[in-house]
Design a protein around this motif. Structure first.
Motif, mmCIF file in Angstrom:
data_model
loop_
_atom_site.group_PDB
_atom_site.id
_atom_site.type_symbol
_atom_site.label_atom_id
_atom_site.label_comp_id
_atom_site.label_asym_id
_atom_site.label_seq_id
_atom_site.Cartn_x
_atom_site.Cartn_y
_atom_site.Cartn_z
ATOM 1 N N ALA A 17 -10.953 3.837 4.196
ATOM 2 C CA ALA A 17 -10.911 2.930 3.049
ATOM 3 C C ALA A 17 -10.627 3.728 1.790
ATOM 4 C CB ALA A 17 -12.235 2.189 2.918
ATOM 5 N N ASP A 23 -3.099 -1.427 5.964
ATOM 6 C CA ASP A 23 -3.204 -2.762 5.400
ATOM 7 C C ASP A 23 -3.355 -2.585 3.893
ATOM 8 O OD1 ASP A 23 -3.884 -5.281 4.474
ATOM 9 O OD2 ASP A 23 -5.166 -5.741 6.178
ATOM 10 N N THR A 35 -3.361 -4.726 1.593
ATOM 11 C CA THR A 35 -4.209 -5.735 0.932
ATOM 12 C C THR A 35 -5.669 -5.300 0.932
ATOM 13 O OG1 THR A 35 -4.567 -6.983 2.966
ATOM 14 C CG2 THR A 35 -2.635 -7.557 1.658
ATOM 15 N N LYS A 36 -6.015 -4.477 1.894
ATOM 16 C CA LYS A 36 -7.393 -3.977 1.994
ATOM 17 C C LYS A 36 -7.496 -2.504 1.601
ATOM 18 C CE LYS A 36 -8.515 -7.109 5.818
ATOM 19 N NZ LYS A 36 -8.984 -7.199 7.230
ATOM 20 N N SER A 37 -6.365 -1.872 1.330
ATOM 21 C CA SER A 37 -6.315 -0.435 1.019
ATOM 22 C C SER A 37 -6.960 0.378 2.135
ATOM 23 C CB SER A 37 -7.004 -0.141 -0.324
ATOM 24 O OG SER A 37 -6.292 -0.720 -1.389
ATOM 25 N N THR A 38 -6.567 0.073 3.353
ATOM 26 C CA THR A 38 -7.104 0.797 4.498
ATOM 27 C C THR A 38 -5.967 1.347 5.360
ATOM 28 O OG1 THR A 38 -7.216 -1.226 5.823
ATOM 29 C CG2 THR A 38 -9.209 -0.584 4.622
#
Length: 127
Positions: free
Chosen positions: A22, A76, A78-81
């Motif tokens: 993350a 991803d 959108t999730k910064s992962t």
């Protein structure tokens, strides 16, 4: 930029494990991300990298030969992962796995090319 890994653990040879990283502190969509690993007494080793880009576009990925066909890196925005799916694990995959990020572009296989690092997560594979 802060990177926090999770998902490490103890598994048996042949099992699967999914690592996740993350990111926070800045927009990550255009930042290349990677996974490295390190065992005691050895240099940090490149595992996989994924390019930056707008979500929904094709990301370029590279893998070290020993994990091709078994590991998959994905992201991803959108999730910064960024995740590392590891299948068919072998005892030689055991290491501390580190997430890394860089604003550089291109084929980024060396630790020196990465600006940001997580604290690492331990993966242990029993035979």
């Amino acid at each position: 930029v802060q990177l926090v890994e999770s998902g490490g653990g103890l598994v048996q040879a042949g099992d699967s494990l999914r690592l996740s990283c993350a990111a926070s502190g800045r927009p990550m969509s255009n930042v290349a991300m990677a996974w490295f690993r390190q065992t005691p007494g050895k240099e940090r080793e490149f595992v996989a990298t994924i390019s930056g880009g707008v979500s929904g576009t094709y990301y370029t990925t590279y893998y070290t030969d020993s994990v091709k066909g078994r590991f998959t890196i994905s992201r991803d925005n959108t999730k910064s992962t960024v995740d590392l799916q590891m299948n068919s694990l072998k005892p030689e995959d055991a290491a501390v796995y580190y997430c890394a990020a860089t604003t550089n572009s291109g084929r980024l296989f060396r630790p020196s090319e990465y600006l940001y690092w997580g604290q690492g997560t331990q993966v242990t594979v029993s035979s």
